[in-house]
Design a protein around this motif. Structure first.
Motif, short mmCIF file in Angstrom:
data_model
loop_
_atom_site.label_atom_id
_atom_site.label_comp_id
_atom_site.label_asym_id
_atom_site.label_seq_id
_atom_site.Cartn_x
_atom_site.Cartn_y
_atom_site.Cartn_z
N LYS A 128 -6.30 15.36 -3.27
CA LYS A 128 -7.25 15.61 -2.18
C LYS A 128 -6.56 15.70 -0.83
N SER A 129 -5.61 14.79 -0.58
CA SER A 129 -4.95 14.76 0.73
C SER A 129 -3.53 14.24 0.60
N LYS A 130 -2.73 14.57 1.61
CA LYS A 130 -1.38 14.02 1.71
C LYS A 130 -1.27 13.33 3.06
N TYR A 131 -0.64 12.15 3.07
CA TYR A 131 -0.48 11.36 4.28
C TYR A 131 0.99 10.99 4.44
N GLY A 132 1.44 10.92 5.67
CA GLY A 132 2.80 10.44 5.91
C GLY A 132 2.89 8.95 5.61
N ASP A 133 2.02 8.18 6.27
CA ASP A 133 1.94 6.74 6.05
C ASP A 133 0.52 6.39 5.67
N CYS A 134 0.37 5.34 4.89
CA CYS A 134 -0.94 4.94 4.41
C CYS A 134 -1.00 3.41 4.41
N PHE A 135 -2.10 2.87 4.88
CA PHE A 135 -2.31 1.43 4.87
C PHE A 135 -3.58 1.14 4.08
N ILE A 136 -3.48 0.26 3.10
CA ILE A 136 -4.61 -0.05 2.22
C ILE A 136 -4.90 -1.54 2.33
N ARG A 137 -6.16 -1.86 2.59
CA ARG A 137 -6.56 -3.26 2.65
C ARG A 137 -6.59 -3.85 1.24
N GLY A 138 -6.04 -5.03 1.10
CA GLY A 138 -5.82 -5.63 -0.21
C GLY A 138 -7.05 -5.86 -1.05
N ASN A 139 -8.21 -6.13 -0.44
CA ASN A 139 -9.40 -6.42 -1.25
C ASN A 139 -9.93 -5.18 -1.96
N ASN A 140 -9.39 -4.00 -1.63
CA ASN A 140 -9.80 -2.76 -2.30
C ASN A 140 -8.92 -2.41 -3.50
N VAL A 141 -7.81 -3.12 -3.69
CA VAL A 141 -6.81 -2.78 -4.71
C VAL A 141 -7.22 -3.32 -6.07
N LEU A 142 -7.30 -2.42 -7.05
CA LEU A 142 -7.55 -2.82 -8.43
C LEU A 142 -6.23 -3.17 -9.11
N TYR A 143 -5.22 -2.27 -8.98
CA TYR A 143 -3.90 -2.56 -9.53
C TYR A 143 -2.84 -1.69 -8.87
N ILE A 144 -1.59 -2.12 -9.05
CA ILE A 144 -0.42 -1.36 -8.61
C ILE A 144 0.45 -1.15 -9.85
N SER A 145 0.85 0.09 -10.08
CA SER A 145 1.74 0.36 -11.21
C SER A 145 2.95 1.14 -10.71
N SER A 146 4.07 0.96 -11.39
CA SER A 146 5.26 1.71 -11.02
C SER A 146 5.11 3.13 -11.52
N GLN A 147 5.79 4.03 -10.84
CA GLN A 147 5.69 5.45 -11.15
C GLN A 147 7.09 5.98 -11.40
N ARG A 148 7.23 6.88 -12.34
CA ARG A 148 8.54 7.48 -12.58
C ARG A 148 8.87 8.41 -11.43
N ARG A 149 10.16 8.47 -11.10
CA ARG A 149 10.57 9.32 -9.98
C ARG A 149 10.57 10.77 -10.35
#
Length: 97
Positions: A76-97
Motif C-alpha cells: 500500500k505504501s512505502k515509508y522512509g522511517d516508521c514508528f509503531i506504538r507497542g500496544n498495536n503489535v501482534l508479533y515481530i518475525s525475522s525476514q530473509r534478506r
C-alpha cells in the motif's frame, strides 16, 4: 554390553533436555539478534510492516527504516522511517534478506 545400552537409554532423556536448554532463546535474545536486520511486524489489525528494525523499547514501541506497508498482502505504501506504538503489535518475525 546389554547393561551399558540400558544405562545409555536411561540417560537419553536427560541428554535431550540438556541439549534443548542450550538451544533455548528468550524473546529478548531474538530481538537483540534482529536489530538492524529486516523484520516483519504484524499489527492487531492484520496490517504488516516490513523493513529494517532500527530500535525498540520495553513497551515494544518500534522504529523501522525502509518500511513498506502491506494490507491483505498488497503493498500500500512505502515509508522512509516508521514508528509503531507497542500496544498495536501482534508479533515481530525475522525476514530473509
Amino acid at each position: 554390553m546389554a547393561s551399558t545400552e540400558a544405562v545409555d537409554a536411561a540417560n537419553a532423556p536427560e541428554k535431550e533436555e540438556a541439549a534443548a536448554e542450550q538451544n533455548k532463546r528468550s524473546p529478548s535474545d531474538f530481538l537483540k539478534a534482529v536489530l538492524g536486520r529486516p523484520v516483519n511486524v504484524r499489527l492487531n489489525s492484520g496490517t504488516d510492516y516490513r523493513g529494517v528494525l532500527a530500535c525498540l523499547d520495553g513497551y515494544m514501541n518500534i522504529a523501522m527504516e525502509q518500511t513498506e506497508e502491506y494490507v491483505d498482502g498488497q503493498l500500500k505504501s512505502k515509508y522512509g522511517d516508521c514508528f509503531i506504538r507497542g500496544n498495536n503489535v501482534l508479533y515481530i518475525s525475522s525476514q530473509r534478506r
